[in-house]
Design a protein around this motif. Structure first.
Motif, short mmCIF file in Angstrom:
data_model
loop_
_atom_site.label_atom_id
_atom_site.label_comp_id
_atom_site.label_asym_id
_atom_site.label_seq_id
_atom_site.Cartn_x
_atom_site.Cartn_y
_atom_site.Cartn_z
N GLN A 58 0.83 -1.21 0.00
CA GLN A 58 0.00 0.00 0.00
C GLN A 58 0.86 1.26 0.00
OE1 GLN A 58 -2.33 -0.54 3.52
NE2 GLN A 58 -3.90 -1.76 2.49
N GLU A 59 1.91 1.28 0.82
CA GLU A 59 2.79 2.44 0.88
C GLU A 59 3.51 2.66 -0.44
OE1 GLU A 59 3.19 4.83 3.44
OE2 GLU A 59 1.32 3.83 3.96
N PHE A 60 3.96 1.57 -1.07
CA PHE A 60 4.61 1.67 -2.37
C PHE A 60 3.64 2.26 -3.38
CE2 PHE A 60 6.04 0.38 -6.51
CZ PHE A 60 7.41 0.52 -6.45
N ALA A 61 2.41 1.75 -3.39
CA ALA A 61 1.40 2.23 -4.35
C ALA A 61 1.11 3.72 -4.15
CB ALA A 61 0.12 1.42 -4.21
N LYS A 62 1.09 4.18 -2.89
CA LYS A 62 0.87 5.61 -2.64
C LYS A 62 2.00 6.45 -3.23
CE LYS A 62 -1.54 5.09 1.77
NZ LYS A 62 -1.38 5.30 3.23
N ALA A 63 3.22 5.94 -3.13
CA ALA A 63 4.37 6.70 -3.63
C ALA A 63 4.49 6.62 -5.15
CB ALA A 63 5.66 6.19 -2.98
N ASP A 64 4.05 5.52 -5.74
CA ASP A 64 4.16 5.30 -7.19
C ASP A 64 3.02 6.02 -7.90
OD1 ASP A 64 4.80 4.34 -9.72
OD2 ASP A 64 3.95 2.35 -9.36
N THR A 65 3.15 7.34 -7.97
CA THR A 65 2.04 8.16 -8.47
C THR A 65 1.73 7.96 -9.95
OG1 THR A 65 3.57 10.02 -8.78
CG2 THR A 65 2.33 9.93 -6.71
#
Length: 164
Positions: A58-65
């Motif tokens: 989830q954190e990766f997905a938030k950063a991978d805009t």
């Protein structure tokens, strides 16, 4: 006397900003520890490896805009900046809550000057306790002069092959 208070206030604010930036740098670019409640996705009072792995995704997905499955330096910087902004917003709110003596939701110069923090920093910087900070005493407290500050970045720099 008024000038002395004004200068002390400016020094205290500047030192506070320096401390905040060093704290962020020492956290490895914005890493934070989420709360137990945020990690416990099924709310059963226990954390499993699957919950920790899901949080990472989830954190990766938030950063991978841009959604390309990779993090660019711009995306990483944007995420770290957003987290820093959140932390600083909370810090400022707590500061106003504790220092705002007249209850107007803002800090006056008098309220800022009454803060005890700057006085402790002044005393630490005034190495010879003469009531004044020399240029040498001031320089001794520059960010990055501590024993371990910046060691991660120095190591990364030192490990890179030399190019000409």
């Amino acid at each position: 006397m008024k000038t002395t208070y004004w200068i002390a206030g400016i020094v205290a604010v500047g030192l506070g900003a320096s401390v905040a930036s060093v704290a962020v740098a020492n956290q490895g670019g914005g890493h934070h520890r989420p709360s137990f409640e945020a990690l416990d996705a099924d709310k059963d009072g226990k954390l499993t490896q699957a919950e920790l792995d899901a949080h990472k995704v989830q954190e990766f997905a938030k950063a991978d805009t841009n959604g390309d499955g990779k993090l660019s330096s711009e995306e990483m910087l944007a995420r770290a900046t957003a987290r820093q902004g959140e932390r600083m917003g909370k810090r400022v709110s707590r500061m106003i809550e504790h220092v705002d003596t007249d209850g107007d939701g803002m800090l006056s110069a008098a309220e800022m000057q009454a803060m005890p923090r700057g006085k402790g920093m002044f005393n630490r910087m005034d190495a010879d306790s003469d009531g004044a900070i020399t240029a040498e005493e001031f320089a001794a407290h520059e960010p990055g002069r501590g024993k371990h500050r910046g060691s991660f970045m120095r190591k990364m720099h030192d490990d890179k092959p030399a190019t000409e």
